[in-house]
Design a protein around this motif. Structure first.
Motif, short mmCIF file in Angstrom:
data_model
loop_
_atom_site.label_atom_id
_atom_site.label_comp_id
_atom_site.label_asym_id
_atom_site.label_seq_id
_atom_site.Cartn_x
_atom_site.Cartn_y
_atom_site.Cartn_z
N MET A 147 0.84 -1.20 0.00
CA MET A 147 0.00 0.00 0.00
C MET A 147 0.87 1.25 0.00
SD MET A 147 -3.02 -0.98 2.69
CE MET A 147 -3.74 0.63 2.45
N LEU A 148 0.24 2.36 -0.42
CA LEU A 148 0.97 3.61 -0.53
C LEU A 148 1.47 4.09 0.83
CD1 LEU A 148 1.80 5.78 -2.56
CD2 LEU A 148 -0.34 6.98 -2.06
N LEU A 149 0.67 3.87 1.90
CA LEU A 149 1.06 4.35 3.21
C LEU A 149 2.21 3.55 3.82
CD1 LEU A 149 -2.42 5.16 4.84
CD2 LEU A 149 -0.85 6.68 3.64
N THR A 150 2.49 2.39 3.31
CA THR A 150 3.63 1.59 3.79
C THR A 150 4.89 1.84 2.96
OG1 THR A 150 3.06 -0.31 2.40
CG2 THR A 150 2.08 -0.21 4.60
N LEU A 151 4.77 2.65 1.90
CA LEU A 151 5.90 2.91 1.02
C LEU A 151 7.10 3.52 1.75
CD1 LEU A 151 7.06 2.93 -1.86
CD2 LEU A 151 5.95 5.15 -2.21
N PRO A 152 6.91 4.49 2.66
CA PRO A 152 8.08 5.07 3.34
C PRO A 152 8.88 4.03 4.13
CG PRO A 152 6.19 6.51 3.61
CD PRO A 152 5.69 5.24 2.98
N ILE A 153 8.21 3.11 4.81
CA ILE A 153 8.93 2.10 5.59
C ILE A 153 9.71 1.17 4.66
CG2 ILE A 153 8.68 0.23 7.24
CD1 ILE A 153 6.15 1.56 8.24
N THR A 154 9.05 0.75 3.58
CA THR A 154 9.73 -0.12 2.61
C THR A 154 10.93 0.57 1.98
OG1 THR A 154 7.57 -1.13 2.12
CG2 THR A 154 9.37 -1.54 0.57
N ALA A 155 10.74 1.83 1.59
CA ALA A 155 11.83 2.59 0.97
C ALA A 155 12.97 2.83 1.94
CB ALA A 155 11.30 3.92 0.44
N LEU A 156 12.63 3.07 3.21
CA LEU A 156 13.66 3.30 4.23
C LEU A 156 14.52 2.06 4.42
CD1 LEU A 156 14.81 5.09 6.53
CD2 LEU A 156 13.10 4.06 8.02
N ILE A 157 13.88 0.90 4.52
CA ILE A 157 14.63 -0.35 4.70
C ILE A 157 15.50 -0.64 3.47
CG2 ILE A 157 14.39 -2.85 5.00
CD1 ILE A 157 11.83 -2.28 6.59
N TYR A 158 14.94 -0.40 2.29
CA TYR A 158 15.70 -0.62 1.05
C TYR A 158 16.93 0.27 1.00
CZ TYR A 158 16.92 -0.48 -3.89
OH TYR A 158 17.60 -0.50 -5.08
N GLU A 159 16.75 1.56 1.30
CA GLU A 159 17.87 2.50 1.26
C GLU A 159 18.92 2.14 2.32
OE1 GLU A 159 20.10 5.73 -0.08
OE2 GLU A 159 18.25 4.93 -0.95
N ALA A 160 18.47 1.69 3.47
CA ALA A 160 19.41 1.35 4.54
C ALA A 160 20.25 0.12 4.21
CB ALA A 160 18.64 1.11 5.85
N LEU A 161 19.72 -0.76 3.36
CA LEU A 161 20.43 -1.98 2.99
C LEU A 161 21.41 -1.78 1.84
CD1 LEU A 161 17.56 -4.62 3.26
CD2 LEU A 161 19.42 -4.21 4.88
N LEU A 162 21.40 -0.60 1.24
CA LEU A 162 22.33 -0.32 0.16
C LEU A 162 23.76 -0.21 0.72
CD1 LEU A 162 20.36 2.32 -1.94
CD2 LEU A 162 20.72 -0.10 -2.47
N PRO A 163 24.77 -0.34 -0.12
CA PRO A 163 26.17 -0.28 0.36
C PRO A 163 26.44 0.97 1.18
CG PRO A 163 26.12 -1.01 -1.92
CD PRO A 163 24.71 -0.63 -1.57
N THR A 164 27.22 0.81 2.23
CA THR A 164 27.49 1.89 3.17
C THR A 164 28.38 2.96 2.54
OG1 THR A 164 27.33 0.35 5.01
CG2 THR A 164 28.44 2.44 5.44
N GLU A 165 28.01 4.22 2.75
CA GLU A 165 28.82 5.34 2.29
C GLU A 165 29.91 5.66 3.32
OE1 GLU A 165 26.22 8.59 1.57
OE2 GLU A 165 25.35 7.73 -0.25
#
Length: 526
Positions: free
Chosen positions: A1-19
């Motif tokens: 759902m659209l309202l769960t998009l921020p949580i999903t996007a946050l987890i995805y971004e956090a799992l990307l390679p560390t800067e």
């Protein structure tokens, strides 16, 4: 759902390679930030427990003069933004403030080296301020738990020779422990989400780390990783709260026909109880509010200007828009669940309500991740097509802040509609269906008139929380856009609260509305 998009996007971004930025923060300052966050949460919970539980027991179990007014007044600090209280006490207790200035005059002290006075701008000072504002969470839930306890248990303990203190320790407190645990978990999550007070006191926590990493370093990836740490902490707190309720079940309740006989306090006990409770009210609400009114009157000409009206309109428009959309989403999800009759139909409602548990800064990063990517994709597509780039359609307009508010506070409207619909008899649905009503007509002509009070309460709660929200507004607002909360915090940061006292009073008065409804509902139930 659209309202769960921020949580999903946050987890995805956090799992990307560390800067490199996150690695640098991790080996330098993040351990300190985590330690500060842990001790701040622990201290605020301890203060709230020591203040909220005794006050709740006194209001539920004892007879005191002015109890009817006092039990309502103890809720008032919830309406006071913590960063405003922080500024008021900083102004009073700093070296140049009236308290220390009076002490130097009375005792002839010349400098700070001549005496010791505890510093307010410390982690302990921040915990004290937050405890004064957040203890009502524990007070409300503990008071309700004490009032629901069967008086026969209390009377039996007294007949067995227990003193009032022993009766409280062995009977009342264990029965109220699940409710107290829920209140403490709310205090912990509010402390974890706090930004204004800790930033003003220069106490670095994970919340300020997210804010500084995004605005200072411009690293969305590093901010997302820190936000993911906070998300794990929130999930841990929620799990601990649910386990505390699951492990202890209480079935002995007040049956309604029992007479509630309170302890008659006399002498020192009575005046000590009154002093304790009224001190909490005075320190948490009355003193800051009186100082705000004083500044608002003396600086009225400077505060009553076009910016005040513009930012008030921004807050009203934004809050009303989010409240309306949240109510429509709540009705849609609630009616879908009711008409489907399937157990799995409740899943969308639970997913849509997840955002309420997130701190404002964490939610803001979760909103920025997908909307920033979407803005870049649209501009890249426009460049590829050879047309004018539209710019920041989402992150540069009210869309981002409205969406963030909707994700964070939509749970209030959804929960209110769900609880109201649960009280409507299913037989009404059957009757209207046999009469040939469509689902839309059934909702408009049958359900909405019956649940209008619940709808109003849910929309009102969303509206008020949007008016008060600060951390998400600071991160998501477009350029040259201010709400009343960010406007007041701007003056607090510049140590000029006297100029922001008028809009601060507006925020406080708006925040009193749900507390009035809450207290009236508690009085009607008991």
């Amino acid at each position: 759902m659209l309202l769960t998009l921020p949580i999903t996007a946050l987890i995805y971004e956090a799992l990307l390679p560390t800067e490199d930025i996150f690695h640098h923060l991790w080996v330098t300052v993040l351990p300190t930030y985590i330690s500060n966050t842990f001790w701040l949460v622990l201290l605020v919970m301890s203060f709230s427990l020591l203040c909220g539980v005794p006050a709740a027991w006194l209001m539920a179990m004892c007879e005191l003069p002015g109890k009817r007014w006092l039990q309502w007044a103890l809720i008032l600090p919830l309406a006071m933004p913590s960063y405003i209280v922080a500024f008021v006490y900083t102004d009073l207790l700093d070296f140049s403030g009236p308290v220390q200035d009076s002490l130097r005059q009375w005792f002839g002290w010349q400098s700070a080296a001549d005496y010791y006075f505890p510093a307010i701008r410390t982690l302990g000072g921040a915990a004290l301020i937050l405890g004064l504002v957040l203890y009502p969470y524990v007070y409300l839930l503990a008071r309700t738990a004490f009032m629901e306890q069967s008086t026969s248990l209390i009377q039996s303990s007294r007949l067995l020779g227990c003193t009032p203190w022993q009766s409280f320790k062995k009977v009342s407190l264990p029965l109220a422990r699940p409710s107290i645990a829920v209140g403490l978990s709310l205090v912990a999550m509010e402390t974890l989400a706090e930004f204004g007070t800790v930033n003003f006191f220069a106490v670095n926590t994970l919340t300020t780390a997210v804010y500084d990493t995004w605005l200072g370093y411009g690293s969305l990836n590093a901010a997302a990783k820190i936000s993911a740490i906070m998300l794990l902490v929130v999930m841990l707190l929620l799990s601990m709260e649910r386990m505390s309720r699951k492990r202890q079940q209480v079935f002995q309740k007040n049956m309604g026909h029992e007479q509630q006989t309170g302890y008659q306090l006399t002498g020192v006990a009575k005046w000590g109880a009154l002093l304790f409770c009224w001190t909490l009210v005075a320190l948490g609400f009355l003193l800051p509010f009186v100082i705000l009114c004083y500044h608002a009157v003396h600086y009225f000409d400077q505060a009553w200007n076009s910016r005040f009206f513009e930012y008030s309109f921004n807050s009203l428009l934004l809050s009303a828009l989010v409240a309306g959309v949240a109510l429509m989403i709540g009705l849609l999800l609630g009616m879908t669940h009711r008409l489907s009759g399937k157990s799995y139909s409740v899943v969308p409602m639970r997913l849509a309500s997840m955002g309420y548990a997130l701190p404002g800064t964490v939610l803001a990063i979760g909103v920025l991740v997908p909307l920033t990517s979407l803005d870049f994709a649209i501009n890249d597509a426009a460049l590829w097509l050879g047309v004018t780039e539209p710019g920041l359609l989402f992150t540069g307009t009210m869309t981002a802040i409205a969406f963030g508010y909707l994700v964070r506070f939509g749970a209030m409207a959804i929960g209110s509609v769900e609880s109201s619909l649960a009280k409507v008899s299913p037989s009404l649905d059957m009757v209207t269906q046999t009469m040939g009503y469509s689902p839309g007509a059934m909702m408009m002509k049958v359900h909405m008139p019956l649940i209008r009070k619940g709808m109003l309460a849910g929309a009102l709660l969303v509206f008020i929380e949007c008016m008060k929200e600060l951390p998400a507004a600071l991160l998501l607002r477009p350029f040259n856009f201010q709400t009343l909360a960010t406007y007041v915090y701007q003056f607090v940061s510049d140590e000029q609260l006297e100029l922001g006292a008028l809009p601060a009073i507006v925020i406080v008065l708006v925040g009193l509305i749900p507390l009035i409804f809450l207290n009236r509902s508690l009085e009607q139930q008991h």
